[in-house]
Design a protein around this motif. Structure first.
Motif, PDB file in Angstrom:
ATOM      1  N   ASP A 180      18.653 -38.083  49.537  1.00 27.04           N
ATOM      2  CA  ASP A 180      19.187 -38.343  48.202  1.00 27.04           C
ATOM      3  C   ASP A 180      18.082 -38.252  47.152  1.00 27.04           C
ATOM      4  OD1 ASP A 180      21.262 -39.217  46.323  1.00 27.04           O
ATOM      5  OD2 ASP A 180      20.094 -41.083  46.243  1.00 27.04           O
ATOM      6  N   LEU A 181      16.922 -38.807  47.461  1.00 23.16           N
ATOM      7  CA  LEU A 181      15.798 -38.740  46.533  1.00 23.16           C
ATOM      8  C   LEU A 181      15.392 -37.291  46.291  1.00 23.16           C
ATOM      9  CD1 LEU A 181      13.624 -40.120  44.827  1.00 23.16           C
ATOM     10  CD2 LEU A 181      12.227 -40.262  46.905  1.00 23.16           C
ATOM     11  N   ALA A 182      15.302 -36.500  47.339  1.00 25.04           N
ATOM     12  CA  ALA A 182      14.924 -35.091  47.195  1.00 25.04           C
ATOM     13  C   ALA A 182      15.919 -34.354  46.301  1.00 25.04           C
ATOM     14  CB  ALA A 182      14.847 -34.429  48.570  1.00 25.04           C
ATOM     15  N   ARG A 183      17.193 -34.649  46.470  1.00 26.55           N
ATOM     16  CA  ARG A 183      18.222 -34.023  45.631  1.00 26.55           C
ATOM     17  C   ARG A 183      18.023 -34.412  44.172  1.00 26.55           C
ATOM     18  NH1 ARG A 183      22.264 -36.034  43.428  1.00 26.55           N
ATOM     19  NH2 ARG A 183      22.381 -37.900  44.731  1.00 26.55           N
ATOM     20  N   ARG A 184      17.748 -35.701  43.901  1.00 29.31           N
ATOM     21  CA  ARG A 184      17.555 -36.161  42.523  1.00 29.31           C
ATOM     22  C   ARG A 184      16.292 -35.572  41.908  1.00 29.31           C
ATOM     23  NH1 ARG A 184      17.352 -42.165  42.741  1.00 29.31           N
ATOM     24  NH2 ARG A 184      17.076 -41.902  44.967  1.00 29.31           N
ATOM     25  N   VAL A 185      15.282 -35.303  42.736  1.00 27.39           N
ATOM     26  CA  VAL A 185      14.030 -34.725  42.242  1.00 27.39           C
ATOM     27  C   VAL A 185      14.154 -33.213  42.079  1.00 27.39           C
ATOM     28  CG1 VAL A 185      11.595 -34.347  42.864  1.00 27.39           C
ATOM     29  CG2 VAL A 185      12.620 -36.594  43.167  1.00 27.39           C
ATOM     30  N   GLY A 186      15.095 -32.610  42.805  1.00 28.59           N
ATOM     31  CA  GLY A 186      15.271 -31.160  42.741  1.00 28.59           C
ATOM     32  C   GLY A 186      14.400 -30.420  43.735  1.00 28.59           C
ATOM     33  N   MET A 187      14.118 -31.067  44.857  1.00 28.03           N
ATOM     34  CA  MET A 187      13.308 -30.460  45.910  1.00 28.03           C
ATOM     35  C   MET A 187      14.071 -30.531  47.228  1.00 28.03           C
ATOM     36  SD  MET A 187       9.541 -32.114  45.203  1.00 28.03           S
ATOM     37  CE  MET A 187       8.706 -31.102  46.417  1.00 28.03           C
ATOM     38  N   SER A 188      13.609 -29.753  48.187  1.00 27.35           N
ATOM     39  CA  SER A 188      14.160 -29.900  49.528  1.00 27.35           C
ATOM     40  C   SER A 188      13.593 -31.172  50.150  1.00 27.35           C
ATOM     41  CB  SER A 188      13.805 -28.694  50.403  1.00 27.35           C
ATOM     42  OG  SER A 188      12.421 -28.718  50.719  1.00 27.35           O
ATOM     43  N   ARG A 189      14.309 -31.710  51.108  1.00 31.90           N
ATOM     44  CA  ARG A 189      13.854 -32.927  51.793  1.00 31.90           C
ATOM     45  C   ARG A 189      12.501 -32.678  52.447  1.00 31.90           C
ATOM     46  NH1 ARG A 189      14.552 -34.783  57.025  1.00 31.90           N
ATOM     47  NH2 ARG A 189      14.696 -37.032  57.243  1.00 31.90           N
ATOM     48  N   ASP A 190      12.381 -31.534  53.150  1.00 33.77           N
ATOM     49  CA  ASP A 190      11.121 -31.204  53.818  1.00 33.77           C
ATOM     50  C   ASP A 190       9.993 -31.015  52.813  1.00 33.77           C
ATOM     51  OD1 ASP A 190      12.326 -31.348  56.297  1.00 33.77           O
ATOM     52  OD2 ASP A 190      12.644 -29.182  56.453  1.00 33.77           O
ATOM     53  N   GLY A 191      10.295 -30.380  51.674  1.00 34.19           N
ATOM     54  CA  GLY A 191       9.286 -30.169  50.643  1.00 34.19           C
ATOM     55  C   GLY A 191       8.790 -31.486  50.062  1.00 34.19           C
ATOM     56  N   LEU A 192       9.713 -32.426  49.890  1.00 33.68           N
ATOM     57  CA  LEU A 192       9.327 -33.724  49.366  1.00 33.68           C
ATOM     58  C   LEU A 192       8.486 -34.485  50.387  1.00 33.68           C
ATOM     59  CD1 LEU A 192       9.496 -35.606  46.959  1.00 33.68           C
ATOM     60  CD2 LEU A 192      11.610 -36.533  47.919  1.00 33.68           C
ATOM     61  N   TYR A 193       8.885 -34.428  51.665  1.00 33.50           N
ATOM     62  CA  TYR A 193       8.082 -35.051  52.720  1.00 33.50           C
ATOM     63  C   TYR A 193       6.664 -34.492  52.709  1.00 33.50           C
ATOM     64  CZ  TYR A 193      11.129 -37.972  55.647  1.00 33.50           C
ATOM     65  OH  TYR A 193      11.897 -38.983  56.138  1.00 33.50           O
ATOM     66  N   ARG A 194       6.552 -33.155  52.622  1.00 30.66           N
ATOM     67  CA  ARG A 194       5.222 -32.523  52.623  1.00 30.66           C
ATOM     68  C   ARG A 194       4.414 -32.941  51.403  1.00 30.66           C
ATOM     69  NH1 ARG A 194       7.982 -28.215  54.633  1.00 30.66           N
ATOM     70  NH2 ARG A 194       8.269 -27.277  52.602  1.00 30.66           N
ATOM     71  N   ALA A 195       5.041 -32.921  50.228  1.00 26.61           N
ATOM     72  CA  ALA A 195       4.327 -33.251  48.992  1.00 26.61           C
ATOM     73  C   ALA A 195       3.804 -34.682  49.013  1.00 26.61           C
ATOM     74  CB  ALA A 195       5.237 -33.047  47.786  1.00 26.61           C
ATOM     75  N   LEU A 196       4.559 -35.594  49.614  1.00 25.33           N
ATOM     76  CA  LEU A 196       4.182 -37.003  49.600  1.00 25.33           C
ATOM     77  C   LEU A 196       3.545 -37.458  50.909  1.00 25.33           C
ATOM     78  CD1 LEU A 196       7.295 -38.484  47.760  1.00 25.33           C
ATOM     79  CD2 LEU A 196       5.106 -37.743  46.783  1.00 25.33           C
ATOM     80  N   SER A 197       3.187 -36.501  51.747  1.00 21.59           N
ATOM     81  CA  SER A 197       2.550 -36.843  53.020  1.00 21.59           C
ATOM     82  C   SER A 197       1.065 -37.144  52.797  1.00 21.59           C
ATOM     83  CB  SER A 197       2.682 -35.687  54.019  1.00 21.59           C
ATOM     84  OG  SER A 197       1.831 -34.622  53.643  1.00 21.59           O
ATOM     85  N   GLU A 198       0.424 -37.610  53.832  1.00 22.71           N
ATOM     86  CA  GLU A 198      -1.007 -37.924  53.765  1.00 22.71           C
ATOM     87  C   GLU A 198      -1.832 -36.698  53.357  1.00 22.71           C
ATOM     88  OE1 GLU A 198      -4.019 -39.457  57.065  1.00 22.71           O
ATOM     89  OE2 GLU A 198      -2.279 -40.766  56.791  1.00 22.71           O
ATOM     90  N   ASP A 199      -1.396 -35.517  53.780  1.00 24.77           N
ATOM     91  CA  ASP A 199      -2.108 -34.284  53.450  1.00 24.77           C
ATOM     92  C   ASP A 199      -1.509 -33.566  52.248  1.00 24.77           C
ATOM     93  OD1 ASP A 199      -3.816 -34.635  55.648  1.00 24.77           O
ATOM     94  OD2 ASP A 199      -2.361 -33.703  56.994  1.00 24.77           O
ATOM     95  N   GLY A 200      -0.471 -34.135  51.652  1.00 19.73           N
ATOM     96  CA  GLY A 200       0.200 -33.490  50.534  1.00 19.73           C
ATOM     97  C   GLY A 200      -0.657 -33.497  49.278  1.00 19.73           C
ATOM     98  N   ASN A 201      -0.310 -32.611  48.382  1.00 25.68           N
ATOM     99  CA  ASN A 201      -1.027 -32.515  47.113  1.00 25.68           C
ATOM    100  C   ASN A 201      -0.003 -32.213  46.019  1.00 25.68           C
ATOM    101  OD1 ASN A 201      -3.050 -32.388  45.243  1.00 25.68           O
ATOM    102  ND2 ASN A 201      -3.701 -30.329  45.770  1.00 25.68           N
ATOM    103  N   PRO A 202       0.832 -33.222  45.677  1.00 20.45           N
ATOM    104  CA  PRO A 202       1.899 -32.958  44.706  1.00 20.45           C
ATOM    105  C   PRO A 202       1.345 -32.737  43.307  1.00 20.45           C
ATOM    106  CG  PRO A 202       1.764 -35.291  45.149  1.00 20.45           C
ATOM    107  CD  PRO A 202       0.799 -34.613  46.093  1.00 20.45           C
ATOM    108  N   THR A 203       2.091 -31.982  42.532  1.00 24.28           N
ATOM    109  CA  THR A 203       1.714 -31.806  41.135  1.00 24.28           C
ATOM    110  C   THR A 203       2.010 -33.106  40.390  1.00 24.28           C
ATOM    111  OG1 THR A 203       3.907 -31.033  40.486  1.00 24.28           O
ATOM    112  CG2 THR A 203       2.317 -29.342  41.203  1.00 24.28           C
ATOM    113  N   TRP A 204       1.402 -33.266  39.216  1.00 25.24           N
ATOM    114  CA  TRP A 204       1.670 -34.450  38.406  1.00 25.24           C
ATOM    115  C   TRP A 204       3.150 -34.483  38.032  1.00 25.24           C
ATOM    116  CZ3 TRP A 204       0.115 -39.021  37.831  1.00 25.24           C
ATOM    117  CH2 TRP A 204       0.430 -39.786  36.708  1.00 25.24           C
TER     118      TRP A 204
END
Length: 102
Positions: free
Chosen positions: A55-79
């Motif tokens: 649900d969070l990924a949908r509200r953010v406009g990302m795929s679930r997997d993409g959101l997991y990757r962005a917010l993972s320990e190795d992720g590097n999300p944009t501001w």
């Protein structure tokens, strides 16, 4: 004698129950961010896992997997992603001046 006791793996996401819990975690992460730039995304990842990630990924406009990757320990999300996630979580990042020491 062997110790056959099994202990559950600790996951901080299991202990985020309210928006206040999430805000405290984010405030702490922001304080740590000067020494650890990954602290804020990691904290957002913990908060995201504490709820419905799909649900969070949908509200953010990302795929679930993409959101997991962005917010993972190795992720590097944009501001932008950080701000979109905080907004979707009904949280806000604020900056306040520190009191000057005398």
């Amino acid at each position: 004698m062997t110790d056959d006791v099994k202990y559950p793996i600790f996951d901080a996401a299991d202990h985020i129950a309210t928006a206040d819990d999430a805000a405290i975690l984010l405030e702490t992460a922001l304080e740590d961010a000067a020494d650890d730039p990954g602290a804020l995304p990691a904290a957002l990842g913990i908060i995201a896992r504490s709820g419905n990630m799909s649900d969070l990924a949908r509200r953010v406009g990302m795929s679930r997997d993409g959101l997991y990757r962005a917010l993972s320990e190795d992720g590097n999300p944009t501001w932008s992603t950080v701000l979109q996630v905080t907004k979707a979580l009904n949280l806000r990042v604020e900056i306040h001046p520190e009191p000057r020491s005398a």
